[in-house]
Design a protein around this motif. Structure first.
Motif, PDB file in Angstrom:
ATOM      1  N   ASN A  30      -6.351  11.722 -18.521  1.00 50.78           N
ATOM      2  CA  ASN A  30      -7.527  11.507 -19.345  1.00 50.78           C
ATOM      3  C   ASN A  30      -7.600  10.045 -19.779  1.00 50.78           C
ATOM      4  O   ASN A  30      -6.679   9.521 -20.406  1.00 50.78           O
ATOM      5  CB  ASN A  30      -7.479  12.419 -20.573  1.00 50.78           C
ATOM      6  CG  ASN A  30      -8.712  12.297 -21.438  1.00 50.78           C
ATOM      7  OD1 ASN A  30      -8.865  11.338 -22.190  1.00 50.78           O
ATOM      8  ND2 ASN A  30      -9.598  13.274 -21.338  1.00 50.78           N
ATOM      9  N   HIS A  31      -8.696   9.377 -19.453  1.00 47.87           N
ATOM     10  CA  HIS A  31      -8.824   7.933 -19.697  1.00 47.87           C
ATOM     11  C   HIS A  31      -8.764   7.597 -21.189  1.00 47.87           C
ATOM     12  O   HIS A  31      -8.121   6.618 -21.586  1.00 47.87           O
ATOM     13  CB  HIS A  31     -10.130   7.413 -19.098  1.00 47.87           C
ATOM     14  CG  HIS A  31     -10.130   7.420 -17.604  1.00 47.87           C
ATOM     15  ND1 HIS A  31     -11.123   6.842 -16.849  1.00 47.87           N
ATOM     16  CD2 HIS A  31      -9.244   7.938 -16.714  1.00 47.87           C
ATOM     17  CE1 HIS A  31     -10.859   6.998 -15.569  1.00 47.87           C
ATOM     18  NE2 HIS A  31      -9.735   7.676 -15.463  1.00 47.87           N
ATOM     19  N   GLU A  32      -9.425   8.402 -22.008  1.00 47.29           N
ATOM     20  CA  GLU A  32      -9.443   8.126 -23.445  1.00 47.29           C
ATOM     21  C   GLU A  32      -8.052   8.280 -24.054  1.00 47.29           C
ATOM     22  O   GLU A  32      -7.637   7.492 -24.911  1.00 47.29           O
ATOM     23  CB  GLU A  32     -10.432   9.050 -24.158  1.00 47.29           C
ATOM     24  CG  GLU A  32     -10.678   8.662 -25.603  1.00 47.29           C
ATOM     25  CD  GLU A  32     -11.776   9.472 -26.263  1.00 47.29           C
ATOM     26  OE1 GLU A  32     -11.994   9.266 -27.467  1.00 47.29           O
ATOM     27  OE2 GLU A  32     -12.404  10.303 -25.562  1.00 47.29           O
ATOM     28  N   VAL A  33      -7.322   9.281 -23.597  1.00 44.86           N
ATOM     29  CA  VAL A  33      -5.955   9.494 -24.085  1.00 44.86           C
ATOM     30  C   VAL A  33      -5.058   8.326 -23.675  1.00 44.86           C
ATOM     31  O   VAL A  33      -4.256   7.823 -24.471  1.00 44.86           O
ATOM     32  CB  VAL A  33      -5.384  10.829 -23.550  1.00 44.86           C
ATOM     33  CG1 VAL A  33      -3.890  10.945 -23.872  1.00 44.86           C
ATOM     34  CG2 VAL A  33      -6.129  12.008 -24.149  1.00 44.86           C
ATOM     35  N   LEU A  34      -5.198   7.875 -22.436  1.00 44.91           N
ATOM     36  CA  LEU A  34      -4.388   6.754 -21.941  1.00 44.91           C
ATOM     37  C   LEU A  34      -4.676   5.480 -22.746  1.00 44.91           C
ATOM     38  O   LEU A  34      -3.756   4.750 -23.118  1.00 44.91           O
ATOM     39  CB  LEU A  34      -4.670   6.509 -20.457  1.00 44.91           C
ATOM     40  CG  LEU A  34      -4.121   7.558 -19.476  1.00 44.91           C
ATOM     41  CD1 LEU A  34      -4.730   7.367 -18.092  1.00 44.91           C
ATOM     42  CD2 LEU A  34      -2.595   7.483 -19.406  1.00 44.91           C
ATOM     43  N   LEU A  35      -5.956   5.234 -23.022  1.00 45.16           N
ATOM     44  CA  LEU A  35      -6.327   4.050 -23.801  1.00 45.16           C
ATOM     45  C   LEU A  35      -5.787   4.126 -25.223  1.00 45.16           C
ATOM     46  O   LEU A  35      -5.243   3.154 -25.748  1.00 45.16           O
ATOM     47  CB  LEU A  35      -7.849   3.901 -23.831  1.00 45.16           C
ATOM     48  CG  LEU A  35      -8.523   3.278 -22.614  1.00 45.16           C
ATOM     49  CD1 LEU A  35     -10.036   3.364 -22.740  1.00 45.16           C
ATOM     50  CD2 LEU A  35      -8.103   1.826 -22.437  1.00 45.16           C
ATOM     51  N   CYS A  36      -5.940   5.288 -25.839  1.00 42.08           N
ATOM     52  CA  CYS A  36      -5.455   5.471 -27.215  1.00 42.08           C
ATOM     53  C   CYS A  36      -3.948   5.271 -27.285  1.00 42.08           C
ATOM     54  O   CYS A  36      -3.432   4.614 -28.201  1.00 42.08           O
ATOM     55  CB  CYS A  36      -5.843   6.862 -27.707  1.00 42.08           C
ATOM     56  SG  CYS A  36      -5.384   7.182 -29.426  1.00 42.08           S
ATOM     57  N   ALA A  37      -3.218   5.824 -26.319  1.00 38.72           N
ATOM     58  CA  ALA A  37      -1.755   5.690 -26.295  1.00 38.72           C
ATOM     59  C   ALA A  37      -1.353   4.229 -26.090  1.00 38.72           C
ATOM     60  O   ALA A  37      -0.434   3.736 -26.751  1.00 38.72           O
ATOM     61  CB  ALA A  37      -1.175   6.562 -25.185  1.00 38.72           C
TER      62      ALA A  37
END
Length: 250
Positions: A30-37
């Motif tokens: 998930n792109h949003e999860v990767l960015l947030c992490a």
């Protein structure tokens, strides 16, 4: 969203890392999860599920290598690792793609760290001319004056800005003023004024640690260093300094 709330609202980085770690396990692509992490790693200096910020954003870069948010994470991670040349190169790229005052300011501060003080002053002077009432621009301009050892101009500007400055701004100005002082007593006075205006000024706290360490007053040095660590509990470099300081105390 829970991770962001834990990090920003509750200031609980450990809980935020735990939450986003679970999200990464459940939604690894998930792109949003990767960015947030990746953003959280850059802020905390910790790895998540054994991965660095660069490792997390690498697959996203293959899809959209000019995504401003990705580039910002890269810059912040290079800054955290003190890889100033790499930070500058990516910062230049980001400014060309999507310029903003805050991004130009960050670029100026990177230039100072690289020792490109004249270039930093040129950029800050232009910003200050165009927007002389912005506190962020004002303090950035002061920093470039200090970096270029323009003592008279810096002190004159600092004194004029102090009259109407907010508490946060006063803290920044007194800290910059302390860097121009020739005696430890004057430095100490300015740094104390800086902390009176903002007790959480990390640079002033760290400067006091350095000042007392130089004086061999290790107890006071540790007092200020521990306050910096409290604001950056995951910073290994600070933890190592404190561990080294323990050798002088016992």
């Amino acid at each position: 969203l829970r991770s962001k709330l834990q990090n920003v609202w509750n200031r609980n980085t450990t809980a935020a890392i735990s939450t986003i770690s679970e999200a990464l396990t459940l939604y690894p692509d998930n792109h949003e999860v990767l960015l947030c992490a990746a953003e959280l790693i850059s802020e905390s200096g910790s790895k998540i599920n054994g991965k660095s910020a660069f490792e997390l954003i690498e697959p996203l870069k293959q899809i959209d290598g000019e995504n401003p948010k990705l580039l910002q994470i890269e810059i912040d991670e290079y800054i955290r690792q003190k890889q100033w040349k790499n930070a500058y190169e990516v910062s230049q790229k980001l400014i060309q793609i999507e310029p903003s005052e805050n991004r130009i300011i960050k670029n100026i501060l990177i230039c100072i760290e690289l020792g490109e003080n004249q270039h930093a002053f040129f950029l800050a002077d232009e910003l200050y001319t165009n927007n002389p009432t912005s506190e962020e621009v004002q303090i950035t301009y002061v920093k470039t004056l200090v970096a270029n050892n323009k003592k008279t101009e810096a002190i004159t500007l600092i004194n004029s800005l102090l009259q109407k400055a907010s508490s946060k701004m006063k803290s920044e100005l007194y800290y910059q003023k302390s860097r121009l002082e020739s005696s430890d007593d004057k430095k100490l006075s300015d740094l104390r004024s800086s902390l009176t205006a903002n007790p959480r000024n990390e640079e002033a706290l760290f400067a006091l640690y350095e000042l007392y360490f130089k004086k061999n007053d290790y107890r006071k040095a540790q007092y200020y260093l521990k306050q910096v660590i409290a604001l950056n509990p995951s910073n290994q470099e600070l933890l190592d300094l404190n561990s080294n300081l323990e050798n002088y105390l016992y």
